[in-house]
Design a protein around this motif. Sequence first.
Motif, mmCIF file in Angstrom:
data_model
loop_
_atom_site.group_PDB
_atom_site.id
_atom_site.type_symbol
_atom_site.label_atom_id
_atom_site.label_comp_id
_atom_site.label_asym_id
_atom_site.label_seq_id
_atom_site.Cartn_x
_atom_site.Cartn_y
_atom_site.Cartn_z
ATOM 1 N N TYR A 43 5.278 -8.064 -4.955
ATOM 2 C CA TYR A 43 4.626 -8.874 -3.653
ATOM 3 C C TYR A 43 3.096 -9.863 -4.768
ATOM 4 O O TYR A 43 3.803 -10.953 -4.232
ATOM 5 C CB TYR A 43 3.849 -8.707 -2.783
ATOM 6 C CG TYR A 43 4.428 -8.011 -1.541
ATOM 7 C CD1 TYR A 43 5.508 -9.064 -0.910
ATOM 8 C CD2 TYR A 43 4.678 -6.894 -1.009
ATOM 9 C CE1 TYR A 43 6.396 -8.593 -0.107
ATOM 10 C CE2 TYR A 43 5.560 -6.251 0.482
ATOM 11 C CZ TYR A 43 6.016 -7.444 0.987
ATOM 12 O OH TYR A 43 6.946 -7.230 1.481
ATOM 13 N N TYR A 44 2.982 -9.084 -5.743
ATOM 14 C CA TYR A 44 2.075 -10.190 -6.312
ATOM 15 C C TYR A 44 2.901 -11.558 -7.158
ATOM 16 O O TYR A 44 2.981 -12.465 -7.776
ATOM 17 C CB TYR A 44 1.088 -9.576 -7.534
ATOM 18 C CG TYR A 44 0.680 -10.648 -8.068
ATOM 19 C CD1 TYR A 44 -0.616 -11.361 -7.965
ATOM 20 C CD2 TYR A 44 0.986 -11.623 -9.471
ATOM 21 C CE1 TYR A 44 -1.792 -11.854 -8.385
ATOM 22 C CE2 TYR A 44 0.137 -12.144 -10.264
ATOM 23 C CZ TYR A 44 -1.558 -12.790 -9.704
ATOM 24 O OH TYR A 44 -1.891 -13.565 -10.206
ATOM 25 N N ILE A 45 3.792 -10.441 -7.437
ATOM 26 C CA ILE A 45 5.096 -11.456 -8.478
ATOM 27 C C ILE A 45 5.470 -12.569 -7.358
ATOM 28 O O ILE A 45 6.568 -14.015 -8.020
ATOM 29 C CB ILE A 45 5.811 -10.786 -8.986
ATOM 30 C CG1 ILE A 45 5.550 -9.981 -10.510
ATOM 31 C CG2 ILE A 45 7.140 -12.021 -9.523
ATOM 32 C CD1 ILE A 45 5.846 -9.054 -11.285
ATOM 33 N N GLU A 104 16.617 -15.508 6.328
ATOM 34 C CA GLU A 104 15.227 -15.646 6.035
ATOM 35 C C GLU A 104 13.912 -14.895 7.063
ATOM 36 O O GLU A 104 13.558 -13.649 7.584
ATOM 37 C CB GLU A 104 14.267 -17.008 6.547
ATOM 38 C CG GLU A 104 12.996 -16.830 6.194
ATOM 39 C CD GLU A 104 12.022 -18.383 6.392
ATOM 40 O OE1 GLU A 104 11.130 -18.794 6.893
ATOM 41 O OE2 GLU A 104 13.090 -19.358 5.813
ATOM 42 N N SER A 105 15.114 -14.409 8.147
ATOM 43 C CA SER A 105 14.816 -13.524 9.416
ATOM 44 C C SER A 105 15.012 -11.696 9.019
ATOM 45 O O SER A 105 13.918 -11.081 8.697
ATOM 46 C CB SER A 105 15.684 -13.120 10.673
ATOM 47 O OG SER A 105 16.932 -13.168 10.398
ATOM 48 N N ASN A 106 15.862 -11.354 7.138
ATOM 49 C CA ASN A 106 15.570 -10.244 7.563
ATOM 50 C C ASN A 106 14.942 -10.111 6.224
ATOM 51 O O ASN A 106 14.552 -9.225 6.295
ATOM 52 C CB ASN A 106 17.396 -9.903 6.587
ATOM 53 C CG ASN A 106 18.717 -9.894 7.447
ATOM 54 O OD1 ASN A 106 17.909 -10.157 8.438
ATOM 55 N ND2 ASN A 106 20.073 -10.395 7.288
ATOM 56 N N VAL A 107 14.208 -11.152 5.193
ATOM 57 C CA VAL A 107 13.194 -11.272 4.741
ATOM 58 C C VAL A 107 11.850 -10.711 5.305
ATOM 59 O O VAL A 107 11.085 -9.568 5.203
ATOM 60 C CB VAL A 107 13.224 -12.182 3.749
ATOM 61 C CG1 VAL A 107 12.023 -12.049 2.851
ATOM 62 C CG2 VAL A 107 14.892 -12.493 2.855
ATOM 63 N N ALA A 108 11.754 -11.647 6.324
ATOM 64 C CA ALA A 108 10.869 -11.258 7.357
ATOM 65 C C ALA A 108 10.710 -9.823 7.811
ATOM 66 O O ALA A 108 9.424 -9.040 8.262
ATOM 67 C CB ALA A 108 10.499 -12.365 8.692
ATOM 68 N N LEU A 148 8.002 -2.592 4.843
ATOM 69 C CA LEU A 148 7.269 -2.319 4.484
ATOM 70 C C LEU A 148 5.231 -1.831 4.397
ATOM 71 O O LEU A 148 4.959 -1.273 3.877
ATOM 72 C CB LEU A 148 7.567 -4.034 2.558
ATOM 73 C CG LEU A 148 7.642 -2.533 1.510
ATOM 74 C CD1 LEU A 148 7.733 -1.577 1.425
ATOM 75 C CD2 LEU A 148 7.847 -3.374 0.657
ATOM 76 N N LYS A 149 5.093 -3.041 5.170
ATOM 77 C CA LYS A 149 3.804 -3.305 5.688
ATOM 78 C C LYS A 149 3.153 -1.936 6.225
ATOM 79 O O LYS A 149 2.641 -1.309 6.467
ATOM 80 C CB LYS A 149 3.824 -4.597 5.942
ATOM 81 C CG LYS A 149 3.370 -6.003 4.882
ATOM 82 C CD LYS A 149 3.255 -6.944 5.761
ATOM 83 C CE LYS A 149 2.818 -8.179 4.669
ATOM 84 N NZ LYS A 149 2.218 -9.454 5.193
ATOM 85 N N ALA A 150 4.312 -1.952 8.114
ATOM 86 C CA ALA A 150 4.605 -0.518 7.883
ATOM 87 C C ALA A 150 4.315 0.379 7.427
ATOM 88 O O ALA A 150 3.521 1.269 7.855
ATOM 89 C CB ALA A 150 5.287 -0.561 9.144
#
Length: 144
Positions: free
Chosen positions: A108-110, A2-6, A12-14
């Motif tokens: 991200y919507y999916i 879960e930390s890798n996904v975060a 990606l947001k950056a």
Amino acid sequence: MESNVALWEIILKAITVLIAVIGFAYQIIGLDPQKRSRLKTDLEILEKFKKNGLEEEYERLSNHIKNRVPSIYRKPEETDTVLRIPDIQRLIIGVILTIFFSGITVYYYINLNGFQWWMVVTTLLVISGIGNILQGVLGDSSKK
């Protein structure tokens, strides 16, 4: 796991914010709302040079004005069969913005099972990309 996904989500947001800032900066650099007012000022100075008999300065400024006028007031081009793209850089940036941000929005919507507030930003960037594509293909109407 879960930390890798975060971590990937933050990266990606950056990247999204960085590309948005680059696209915004490119749009701001292309703006020059004072072209016509500078030309008007130059014409006023040219008239004063002529009145005062400053021939050398008059010729230099006259040549400068002659070089600037075509970039401000373009002639309508004759239609021909060759496809001309007035601004290839803007077209490329528009394609990149549109593909990248539409991909992020759909992904991200999916994966997030619905709408998130920041998807408004990515959707606006997709619209900005489409605008860049149109300006790249059709030309910038403010330069005509």
